[in-house]
Design an enzyme around this catalytic site. Sequence first.
Site, PDB file in Angstrom:
ATOM      1  N   ASN A 136      -6.163   2.051 -13.490  1.00  0.00           N
ATOM      2  CA  ASN A 136      -6.055   3.010 -14.582  1.00  0.00           C
ATOM      3  C   ASN A 136      -5.472   4.323 -14.089  1.00  0.00           C
ATOM      4  OD1 ASN A 136      -7.965   1.620 -16.807  1.00  0.00           O
ATOM      5  ND2 ASN A 136      -8.821   1.354 -14.772  1.00  0.00           N
ATOM      6  N   THR A 137      -4.958   5.095 -15.030  1.00  0.00           N
ATOM      7  CA  THR A 137      -4.386   6.400 -14.719  1.00  0.00           C
ATOM      8  C   THR A 137      -4.251   7.194 -16.003  1.00  0.00           C
ATOM      9  OG1 THR A 137      -3.051   5.518 -12.897  1.00  0.00           O
ATOM     10  CG2 THR A 137      -2.400   7.624 -13.765  1.00  0.00           C
ATOM     11  N   THR A 138      -4.553   8.482 -15.946  1.00  0.00           N
ATOM     12  CA  THR A 138      -4.192   9.392 -17.025  1.00  0.00           C
ATOM     13  C   THR A 138      -3.227  10.415 -16.449  1.00  0.00           C
ATOM     14  OG1 THR A 138      -6.271   9.113 -18.223  1.00  0.00           O
ATOM     15  CG2 THR A 138      -5.025  11.127 -18.648  1.00  0.00           C
TER      16      THR A 138
ATOM     17  N   GLY B 188      -5.813   7.119 -11.170  1.00  0.00           N
ATOM     18  CA  GLY B 188      -4.824   7.838 -10.370  1.00  0.00           C
ATOM     19  C   GLY B 188      -4.286   8.994 -11.185  1.00  0.00           C
TER      20      GLY B 188
END
Length: 469
Positions: A274-276, A315
């Site tokens: 996952n990443t924002t 990340g």
Amino acid sequence: MAAVASALSVGAGAAVTIALIASRPTLADQATLSPIVDSADKVLRFDWPALHIGTGEYEEGPTGVTVFYFPHRALAAVDVRGGGPGTVNTDYLRLGYDTPELDAVVFSGGSWYGLESITAVGTALKDDGIRDGTWTNLALSVGAIIYDLGERRLNEIYPDKRLAQATFRAAQPGVFPLGAHGAGRFAKTGGLFGCNAYSGEGGAFRQVGEIKIAAFAVVNAFGVVARRDGRVAACYGDVKWAKDLRTVDLLAAYPASRKAGSALTSSANESRRNTTVSLVVTNEKLNPADLQRLATHVHSSMGRALQPFATEFDGDVLYAVSTGELDAANAASSFSTLDLDVTAAEVMWDAILASVPEQPAVTQTPALARATGKAADLRRYAGEYVFSPLVSVRITAAQNRLFAQATGARAAYAIGKDAPVELEPISATDFTVPGRYPLVVSFQQPGRLVMNPGHWEQIGTRKGTRRSD
């Protein structure tokens, strides 16, 4: 045979290597894909000529890219959190030079492969004559990626150079698509709790006097999106959970709340990637230290809207940009740096909330008697449907019932490889596999099997069916 003999003559190890390469599936030719740019029903509109935005997508993925272009260049800083960021040119921003050099910030799907999109915008700036090879006129594009591959979709299409450059060239000021578009085309949230809610990109804008602040986020978080009243914005919850789910309940019950979801199943590794990625922009002229403080403050504040935030399986990357149009020393109205930081943090929370699209409903199987369907009608759906070189699904009809089984290298959502699963009818052409998550299997198009028809659909073609059929 000659090829085999040649391989054996150079040693068994080389022969095994050649055999493995030959057995790998040939993936889709990206050159056949058609970029779709700036297509959305719901958009954020604002007045800011110094910031141009473009979004591009490959519907065949679906996946996409979002480009923020600063035609007069800008000053930038970066803040990175979590355990798995993927970025381009981030280290250069850390040096803190006080000369505005930034041309573009690029967000992309496709994980590491999407990094191609970031450098592609830089080469587009050169190819279009905006930048050149002079040291003081080199194109500077920075950016970050999200993970939208694996079990999330049934192919490995990624945003490439062609899509990124088409998106850059279509960029326009003051328009930003909201929801599952651009880099957020197949984003999801809440994997930690098994929510696996659909997500996207969100934006918000606020002007106070002459000061402008805009925030944008592609939300692909391991945690859930929290509304300001503490409720979870979107989640396919466990059957035992309250419908009006609150983040405090999930976190107070942790790790039991985690066990109810997909985090401990065979798909755990997929749900953990996952990443924002986010961007905050102001027109106020800032020095590098104050701009870095803005990045740090706003990024830290996102832990209110995403819970938990910046885990080892995220990340997260935030870029802070100053267009420098408003000099506080000469402006009629200006913020202190603290006022700017706090206000920008609130704008970012608004942006994150705006990223949440309407969630497809989990289909409830109506009381349809199987006897009402004719066996011949079901048999016409039988066949092998190919979604990609990695995913195929075999449909069979028996005893007036329809079954599906994955036959490729990977499962197709709840349709696994080990044994056929029954497709329960919801209409003459549409079926479902009951469970926690939406899964509609549609045969409305001849020779096509469409999973989850609509914005996130995956299309398989029956073997022997021509593309034009």
